[in-house]
Design an enzyme around this catalytic site. Structure first.
Site, mmCIF file in Angstrom:
data_model
loop_
_atom_site.group_PDB
_atom_site.id
_atom_site.type_symbol
_atom_site.label_atom_id
_atom_site.label_comp_id
_atom_site.label_asym_id
_atom_site.label_seq_id
_atom_site.Cartn_x
_atom_site.Cartn_y
_atom_site.Cartn_z
ATOM 1 N N GLU A 41 -32.364 -0.490 13.759
ATOM 2 C CA GLU A 41 -30.919 -0.274 13.809
ATOM 3 C C GLU A 41 -30.452 -0.189 15.266
ATOM 4 O OE1 GLU A 41 -27.343 2.789 12.794
ATOM 5 O OE2 GLU A 41 -29.273 3.423 13.601
ATOM 6 N N GLU A 74 -30.234 4.085 8.992
ATOM 7 C CA GLU A 74 -29.642 4.855 10.093
ATOM 8 C C GLU A 74 -30.752 5.514 10.906
ATOM 9 O OE1 GLU A 74 -26.645 5.067 11.294
ATOM 10 O OE2 GLU A 74 -25.477 4.321 9.621
ATOM 11 N N ASN A 132 -20.455 -0.358 10.522
ATOM 12 C CA ASN A 132 -21.283 0.332 11.517
ATOM 13 C C ASN A 132 -20.532 1.190 12.522
ATOM 14 O OD1 ASN A 132 -24.114 0.020 11.283
ATOM 15 N ND2 ASN A 132 -23.846 -2.180 11.549
ATOM 16 N N TRP A 144 0.818 -1.208 0.000
ATOM 17 C CA TRP A 144 0.000 0.000 0.000
ATOM 18 C C TRP A 144 0.859 1.270 0.000
ATOM 19 C CZ3 TRP A 144 -1.677 -4.542 2.047
ATOM 20 C CH2 TRP A 144 -2.983 -4.950 1.720
ATOM 21 N N ASP A 165 -18.633 4.211 14.567
ATOM 22 C CA ASP A 165 -18.787 5.662 14.709
ATOM 23 C C ASP A 165 -17.404 6.306 14.641
ATOM 24 O OD1 ASP A 165 -21.439 5.238 15.125
ATOM 25 O OD2 ASP A 165 -21.405 5.620 17.286
ATOM 26 N N CYS A 213 -6.973 -4.452 -1.968
ATOM 27 C CA CYS A 213 -8.202 -5.192 -1.638
ATOM 28 C C CYS A 213 -8.944 -5.769 -2.838
ATOM 29 C CB CYS A 213 -9.128 -4.349 -0.769
ATOM 30 S SG CYS A 213 -9.871 -2.940 -1.629
ATOM 31 N N ASP A 242 -13.166 -12.504 3.396
ATOM 32 C CA ASP A 242 -12.273 -11.397 3.026
ATOM 33 C C ASP A 242 -10.837 -11.891 3.033
ATOM 34 O OD1 ASP A 242 -10.955 -9.012 2.639
ATOM 35 O OD2 ASP A 242 -12.053 -7.910 4.179
ATOM 36 N N HIS A 264 -13.649 -0.512 0.411
ATOM 37 C CA HIS A 264 -12.956 -1.773 0.686
ATOM 38 C C HIS A 264 -13.739 -2.880 -0.013
ATOM 39 C CE1 HIS A 264 -10.691 -4.930 2.385
ATOM 40 N NE2 HIS A 264 -11.580 -5.296 3.290
ATOM 41 N N TYR A 317 -6.474 4.973 -0.855
ATOM 42 C CA TYR A 317 -7.888 4.666 -0.593
ATOM 43 C C TYR A 317 -8.088 4.034 0.780
ATOM 44 C CZ TYR A 317 -7.309 -0.352 -1.280
ATOM 45 O OH TYR A 317 -6.942 -1.668 -1.136
#
Length: 693
Positions: A495, A490, A441, A284, A443, A319, A401, A378, A565
């Site tokens: 949620e 959201e 998800n 990267w 914050d 990725c 992944d 991603h 990125y």
């Protein structure tokens, strides 16, 4: 005969008195051609008994097996079938078969030390009926010295390359056919079979997620979604063997190779080179001196075949490259799979659902203190399967992944994690659901450290991460929004419930201790960036809104950075501090920067025979491009061809013509990429319809 029988029965000495477990599809310790029951009488002549003269496998692409099993696209001369579905073979004997006195059966063997209780040695008896999803054989046709057999494999059997023998019973021993690689049979997963763990009930989805050998990678960022095509090439020559080799490399025991959960888990580790010398080495840092820049690859085939021959990690990937190769692996083996892009994907080091961004007095992110990051986008994969290890309702799409981010059970891997479980916050279910939950998800918490060491929360952004999750639409190149598969809207009641569930199951959610948070609601800010074109200036417009009756002076710091990125900053090309007096009004500012444009492919179409394609590219920069590599590839038509150009002067156009002969009719896609140090992520593509000859 008896001499050869004894020599072919010699086995390697057992290790520590026991045989090692088999985790390789390689062959060893073949069954003997003559297995005597005891002393053989002097007058015994094997020719007195039923003998196999030939076995016909019906393995050509246009013949019954490959057509019915949807394996006719494979560029492979062997028989390839899908498990849990009958296939046909013909056995020619030295005389007509007499069911009253003649007794024969089939034997399928895989790997070293085949054993019946491990599913690596499978005797198949000829009977009158085939039971769905169970091994069996029945005679469907008899003519002269030949019989036609319909063979059913188990819907849970091992995936890999089996060796076939026909065994004939005589009073003195068992006579077997010689080892013949022409009768080797590949058995794959079967999304068309209801008893198979990867069964998918929609034909259009099966065509897309198993049989389509070209896909679309969505990249860029949420405000500037970009697309490029990727050649999966799962049917190309030697790719199937390369994919089976990955399971050997991962040392997955053969008995586990019928289970898509186990296969996905070990593959997500072996796709990257971290801790096991796997397929792709990631990089990267924008220097790719001893390898290929990630943006230069046009597909998976070159990478897989290079790894298969060299057994060394292929340089370099990011990725979408890991996800592209993983998708090829899954589709090749018959597991329905798709490549997924998440915009604003969180990389949360400690899965506390919180990304801590430390800022200095000017509002600039402190890169030394900030360990978490948000990637522009991603890419990962989803694989389709049942999850008998989880409660009902958590089967279907599973996140897997191959990009090395964090370790899981001591290795760099991720998944399979149920998408349904992530949506509902049931992150207690294996594998790696908390990490994926945080990716979509988390914050973002902006923290400022005071002189006395106290931390002040400047802002909390609860909606930035996982804003958009997309995949290629079924049957077209457009974008399908699958955000709602992963998360409820959201701010909705569902949620909040999913979040509470995730926290209850142990996902730590912490607002950093010893911090104060007083959200500032009087003034807000947003900014728009004009579409940027390489070699030209672009404008940034910043708008402040004063929502209060007070007078304020806003001090702002504008920083323009080259950012990978992954959210990692390389260097700052623009910095500008300014103040603005805020009555209920706004102020604007403009700055400058650079970004790249597309290449174009054009080609005159000639069907069936040799044809040619021209790739055109014009240098948009004011500098000369040096050491430029062009790549062109088209699955089913053209293996990757490369051309290097030492220099392309400013505003000059190069034209590169390539001649080739397409193999198969149908709609095909040509994919071109251009790469050099000054310019990356330049792609072009062309759809062409190849007619039948």
């Amino acid at each position: 005969m008896s001499e050869r029988a004894s020599s072919s029965q010699e086995r390697k000495p057992p290790v520590n008195g026991r045989r090692t477990s088999s985790n390789s599809n390689d062959e060893e310790n073949e069954v003997p051609e003559m297995e005597a029951f005891g002393l053989i009488p002097r007058g015994f002549n094997p020719r007195d008994y039923l003998q196999v003269v030939d076995i016909q496998m019906f393995k050509e692409p246009h013949e019954v097996n490959k057509e019915q099993h949807h394996t006719d696209k494979f560029y492979n001369p062997k028989l390839i079938v899908r498990r849990g579905q009958p296939f046909q073979i013909q056995i020619d004997f030295n005389r007509p078969y007499k069911p009253e006195t003649d007794q024969f059966w089939l034997e399928y063997l895989i790997g070293r030390y085949p054993e019946q209780n491990k599913g690596t040695y499978i005797p198949v008896v000829v009977g009158n009926v085939l039971k769905p999803g169970e091994w069996g054989a029945k005679i469907t046709h008899k003519e002269n010295n030949s019989i036609r057999l319909s063979i059913m494999s188990s819907a849970t059997c091992i995936i890999g390359k089996f060796r076939l023998y026909v065994a004939v019973w005589t009073p003195f021993g068992i006579l077997r056919t010689r080892r013949n690689s022409a009768t080797d049979t590949y058995i794959l997963f079967n999304p068309w079979c209801q008893e198979d763990a990867v069964y998918l009930d929609d034909e259009k989805e099966r065509e897309e997620y198993v049989l389509n050998d070209v896909g679309v990678v969505f990249h860029g960022d949420i405000n500037d979604v970009k697309t490029r095509s990727w050649s999966y090439g799962q049917f190309e020559e030697n790719v199937l063997d390369a994919c089976l080799f990955l399971m050997d490399k991962a040392e997955l025991e053969l008995s586990g190779r019928g289970n898509p959960i186990k296969i996905c888990r070990v593959a997500s580790a072996v796709i990257n080179s971290r801790d096991d010398n796997g397929v792709i080495a990631g990089s990267w840092d924008n220097t790719y001196t001893y390898g290929v820049a990630p943006s230069a690859w046009t597909g998976s085939v070159d990478i897989l075949l290079e790894y298969y021959s060299s057994k060394q990690p292929v340089k370099y990937g990011q990725c979408w490259v890991f996800a592209g190769v993983f998708n090829t692996f899954l589709r090749c083996l018959g597991i329905p799979a798709r490549l997924v892009t998440t915009y604003s994907s969180a990389h949360d080091n400690n899965a506390n659902l919180q990304l801590d961004f430390f800022v200095d007095d000017e509002g600039k992110v402190d890169t030394k203190l900030t360990k978490d990051s948000v990637w522009n986008y991603h890419c990962w994969n989803e694989a389709w399967m049942t999850r008998p290890d989880l409660p009902i309702g958590f089967g279907g799409w599973q996140v897997v992944d191959g990009t090395p981010q964090e370790t899981s059970d001591g290795m760099y891997r991720c998944g399979p994690a149920s998408v349904q479980a992530i949506k509902h916050g049931h992150v207690c279910f294996q594998f790696d659901a908390p990490f994926v939950y945080a990716e979509v998800n988390g914050d973002i918490v902006y923290l400022r450290r005071e002189k006395n060491g106290a931390q002040v929360i400047e802002n909390i952004d609860t909606s930035h991460v996982g804003q958009l999750i997309v995949t290629k639409e079924v049957g077209g190149d457009g974008m399908m929004d699958i955000t709602e598969d992963y998360k409820f809207r959201e701010g909705s009641e569902e949620e909040r419930l999913a979040l509470e569930t995730a926290v209850m199951y142990g996902v730590k959610r912490q607002i950093t201790q010893d911090t104060t948070y007083q959200p500032q609601k009087d003034v807000d800010m947003d900014f728009q960036v004009q579409k940027a074109v390489i070699g030209s200036d672009f404008k940034v417009t910043i708008t402040f809104r004063n929502r209060s009756h007070n007078y304020y002076t806003a001090t702002a710091y504008l920083s323009g950075n080259i950012v990978f990125y992954t959210g990692v900053t390389k260097n700052e090309f623009k910095k500008h501090s300014f103040s603005a007096k805020l009555q209920p009004s706004s102020c604007t500012l403009s700055g400058t920067g650079n970004l790249p444009e597309q290449a174009v492919t054009q080609g005159e179409m000639v069907a069936g025979k040799q044809m040619s394609v021209a790739v055109e590219f014009t240098n948009p920069l004011t500098q000369t491009l040096e050491n430029v590599t062009l790549r062109l590839e088209a699955p089913g038509m053209l293996r990757t061809t490369k051309q290097q150009f030492r220099q392309i002067p400013p505003n000059s156009t190069l034209i590169w013509e390539v001649k080739f002969t397409p193999r198969q009719p149908g709609l095909r896609k040509l994919i071109a990429s251009l790469n050099c140090d000054a310019l990356r992520h330049v792609y072009g593509e062309l759809n062409i319809q190849i007619q039948k000859p």
